[in-house]
Design a protein around this motif. Structure first.
Motif, short mmCIF file in Angstrom:
data_model
loop_
_atom_site.label_atom_id
_atom_site.label_comp_id
_atom_site.label_asym_id
_atom_site.label_seq_id
_atom_site.Cartn_x
_atom_site.Cartn_y
_atom_site.Cartn_z
N LEU A 67 0.83 -1.20 0.00
CA LEU A 67 0.00 0.00 0.00
C LEU A 67 0.87 1.25 0.00
CD1 LEU A 67 -2.91 1.24 0.38
CD2 LEU A 67 -2.40 1.19 2.82
N ALA A 68 1.90 1.26 0.83
CA ALA A 68 2.79 2.42 0.92
C ALA A 68 3.51 2.66 -0.40
CB ALA A 68 3.80 2.20 2.04
N ASP A 69 3.95 1.60 -1.03
CA ASP A 69 4.70 1.73 -2.28
C ASP A 69 3.82 2.12 -3.47
OD1 ASP A 69 7.12 1.14 -1.06
OD2 ASP A 69 7.01 -1.00 -1.54
N THR A 70 2.55 1.74 -3.45
CA THR A 70 1.69 1.96 -4.62
C THR A 70 0.69 3.10 -4.47
OG1 THR A 70 0.12 0.29 -3.85
CG2 THR A 70 1.85 -0.44 -5.37
N VAL A 71 0.25 3.38 -3.23
CA VAL A 71 -0.81 4.37 -3.05
C VAL A 71 -0.35 5.57 -2.20
CG1 VAL A 71 -3.12 4.76 -2.10
CG2 VAL A 71 -2.60 2.61 -3.26
N LEU A 72 0.36 5.31 -1.11
CA LEU A 72 0.69 6.38 -0.17
C LEU A 72 1.89 7.22 -0.60
CD1 LEU A 72 0.20 4.47 3.20
CD2 LEU A 72 -1.46 5.81 1.91
N SER A 73 2.68 6.73 -1.53
CA SER A 73 3.84 7.48 -1.97
C SER A 73 3.90 7.52 -3.49
CB SER A 73 5.13 6.85 -1.42
OG SER A 73 5.34 5.58 -2.01
N ASN A 74 4.58 8.52 -3.99
CA ASN A 74 4.85 8.65 -5.42
C ASN A 74 6.30 8.24 -5.62
OD1 ASN A 74 5.59 9.52 -7.97
ND2 ASN A 74 4.43 11.42 -7.86
N SER A 75 6.54 7.05 -6.15
CA SER A 75 7.88 6.49 -6.22
C SER A 75 8.84 7.30 -7.10
CB SER A 75 7.84 5.04 -6.71
OG SER A 75 7.32 4.99 -8.03
N VAL A 76 8.32 8.20 -7.91
CA VAL A 76 9.18 9.03 -8.74
C VAL A 76 9.88 10.10 -7.89
CG1 VAL A 76 9.22 10.69 -10.67
CG2 VAL A 76 7.77 8.64 -10.79
N ILE A 77 9.17 10.64 -6.90
CA ILE A 77 9.72 11.75 -6.13
C ILE A 77 9.83 11.47 -4.63
CG2 ILE A 77 8.97 13.50 -7.78
CD1 ILE A 77 6.62 14.12 -5.85
N GLU A 78 9.34 10.31 -4.16
CA GLU A 78 9.33 10.03 -2.72
C GLU A 78 9.85 8.64 -2.42
OE1 GLU A 78 5.46 12.50 -1.17
OE2 GLU A 78 5.07 10.66 -2.26
N ASP A 79 10.37 8.48 -1.20
CA ASP A 79 10.79 7.18 -0.68
C ASP A 79 9.98 6.86 0.57
OD1 ASP A 79 12.90 6.63 -2.50
OD2 ASP A 79 14.25 7.93 -1.35
N VAL A 80 9.59 5.61 0.72
CA VAL A 80 9.01 5.15 1.98
C VAL A 80 10.21 4.89 2.88
CG1 VAL A 80 7.65 3.36 3.11
CG2 VAL A 80 7.01 4.14 0.82
N VAL A 81 10.36 5.67 3.94
CA VAL A 81 11.55 5.58 4.78
C VAL A 81 11.32 4.79 6.06
CG1 VAL A 81 12.59 7.67 3.86
CG2 VAL A 81 11.11 7.82 5.87
#
Length: 94
Positions: A67-81
């Motif tokens: 969920l974090a990787d696909t919905v909660l973050s924009n993988s182009v500009i953000e990292d789930v830390v």
């Protein structure tokens, strides 16, 4: 009831205009509050708190990671830390 906390930050190599604005404000405040004079930068991110029923087992954490990787973050500009489990407080403070 446990809560799963997901923390998302802008990628380190990208500019963070919101963080720059906060850093600028802190720079102005440091003129009157010397404790803030040591702040050299600010990055602004997002925090999601997901409450669940039952245990925060490996399958649940894997689903939250997806969920974090696909919905909660924009993988182009953000990292789930960070993704961690926060237990419910024993007594609520109002």
């Amino acid at each position: 009831m446990p809560t799963i906390v997901v923390e998302v930050m802008p990628k380190a190599e990208l500019l963070d205009p919101q963080g720059k604005a906060v850093a600028g404000a802190l720079g102005r405040l440091s003129q009157t509050q010397s404790a803030l004079a040591n702040v050299t930068g600010v990055r602004v991110g997002k925090r999601f708190e997901i409450s669940i029923d039952g245990e925060a087992d490996a399958a649940t954490l894997a689903a939250v990671r997806e969920l974090a990787d696909t919905v909660l973050s924009n993988s182009v500009i953000e990292d789930v830390v960070g993704i961690h489990v926060q237990s419910a407080p024993s007594s609520a403070v109002a």
